[in-house]
Design a protein around this motif. Structure first.
Motif, short mmCIF file in Angstrom:
data_model
loop_
_atom_site.label_atom_id
_atom_site.label_comp_id
_atom_site.label_asym_id
_atom_site.label_seq_id
_atom_site.Cartn_x
_atom_site.Cartn_y
_atom_site.Cartn_z
N GLU A 152 116.61 -23.38 11.19
CA GLU A 152 115.65 -24.13 10.39
C GLU A 152 115.94 -24.07 8.90
O GLU A 152 115.37 -24.83 8.12
CB GLU A 152 114.23 -23.61 10.66
CG GLU A 152 113.82 -23.79 12.10
CD GLU A 152 112.63 -22.95 12.49
OE1 GLU A 152 112.16 -22.13 11.67
OE2 GLU A 152 112.19 -23.07 13.64
N GLU A 153 116.80 -23.17 8.49
CA GLU A 153 117.11 -23.04 7.07
C GLU A 153 118.58 -23.39 6.84
O GLU A 153 118.98 -24.51 7.07
CB GLU A 153 116.72 -21.65 6.59
CG GLU A 153 115.20 -21.44 6.71
CD GLU A 153 114.73 -20.10 6.22
OE1 GLU A 153 115.31 -19.60 5.26
OE2 GLU A 153 113.80 -19.56 6.81
N SER A 154 119.40 -22.43 6.44
CA SER A 154 120.80 -22.77 6.13
C SER A 154 121.80 -22.07 7.04
O SER A 154 123.00 -22.23 6.86
CB SER A 154 121.12 -22.43 4.68
OG SER A 154 121.01 -21.04 4.48
N GLY A 155 121.33 -21.31 8.00
CA GLY A 155 122.23 -20.56 8.87
C GLY A 155 122.42 -21.23 10.22
O GLY A 155 122.14 -22.41 10.40
N PHE A 156 122.88 -20.43 11.17
CA PHE A 156 123.16 -20.92 12.51
C PHE A 156 122.62 -19.95 13.55
O PHE A 156 122.71 -18.74 13.38
CB PHE A 156 124.67 -21.11 12.71
CG PHE A 156 125.21 -22.24 11.90
CD1 PHE A 156 125.31 -23.50 12.45
CD2 PHE A 156 125.56 -22.05 10.58
CE1 PHE A 156 125.77 -24.56 11.68
CE2 PHE A 156 126.03 -23.09 9.81
CZ PHE A 156 126.13 -24.36 10.36
N ASP A 157 122.07 -20.51 14.62
CA ASP A 157 121.64 -19.74 15.77
C ASP A 157 122.74 -19.77 16.80
O ASP A 157 123.60 -20.66 16.79
CB ASP A 157 120.37 -20.34 16.39
CG ASP A 157 119.15 -20.23 15.48
OD1 ASP A 157 119.07 -19.23 14.73
OD2 ASP A 157 118.31 -21.12 15.52
N GLY A 158 122.69 -18.80 17.72
CA GLY A 158 123.68 -18.79 18.78
C GLY A 158 123.43 -17.69 19.77
O GLY A 158 122.35 -17.11 19.83
N THR A 159 124.47 -17.39 20.52
CA THR A 159 124.42 -16.36 21.54
C THR A 159 125.30 -15.19 21.13
O THR A 159 126.28 -15.36 20.41
CB THR A 159 124.88 -16.89 22.90
OG1 THR A 159 126.23 -17.37 22.77
CG2 THR A 159 123.97 -18.03 23.38
N ALA A 160 124.93 -14.02 21.61
CA ALA A 160 125.72 -12.80 21.40
C ALA A 160 125.86 -12.11 22.74
O ALA A 160 124.86 -11.86 23.41
CB ALA A 160 125.03 -11.88 20.40
#
Length: 127
Positions: free
Chosen positions: A50-58
């Motif tokens: 929602e901001e400037s980063g990235f979501d993902g899996t670990a």
């Protein structure tokens, strides 16, 4: 809690290639992040947050969790939330960049109110 700002224009190269600061994160990138005393998680960036980063899996072996990864001109921030809802943080500045890896400070947290326990130096490398 998270440090946010616009991403820079550097490139995160393929494994073995020298990284440039600031790191340019994008969907589809894969990274390894090693936490002392815990192990190495493989991170896959799947969507902008929602901001400037990235979501993902670990993932680490059979363990699966989620990740938030963000980078700007001053800092790389990587947060792994584990299946048991505890989380690990790797925070690095430009001075941690060395060739094809970034080293930073690693902490482990029981929850969002926990100030964290120092784990030592974490290492982030592209896959």
């Amino acid at each position: 809690m998270l440090f946010r700002s616009a991403l820079g224009s550097g490139a995160a190269g393929s494994a073995g290639a020298a990284l440039k600061w600031p790191l340019a994160l994008k969907v589809g990138q894969r990274w390894d992040v090693a936490f002392p005393g815990v192990g190495t998680f493989t991170v896959n960036l799947t969507e902008p947050d929602e901001e400037s980063g990235f979501d993902g899996t670990a993932t680490r072996g059979s363990e699966k969790g989620s990740v938030l990864m963000d980078a700007d001109a001053n800092e790389l921030l990587l947060i792994v939330q584990r299946a048991d809802q505890t989380f690990l943080i790797c925070s690095a500045g430009k001075s941690g960049l060395s060739g094809a890896a970034v080293q930073g400070d690693a902490t482990s947290h029981r929850d969002s109110k926990d100030k964290g326990t120092g784990l030592g130096r974490c290492t982030v490398t592209p896959r």
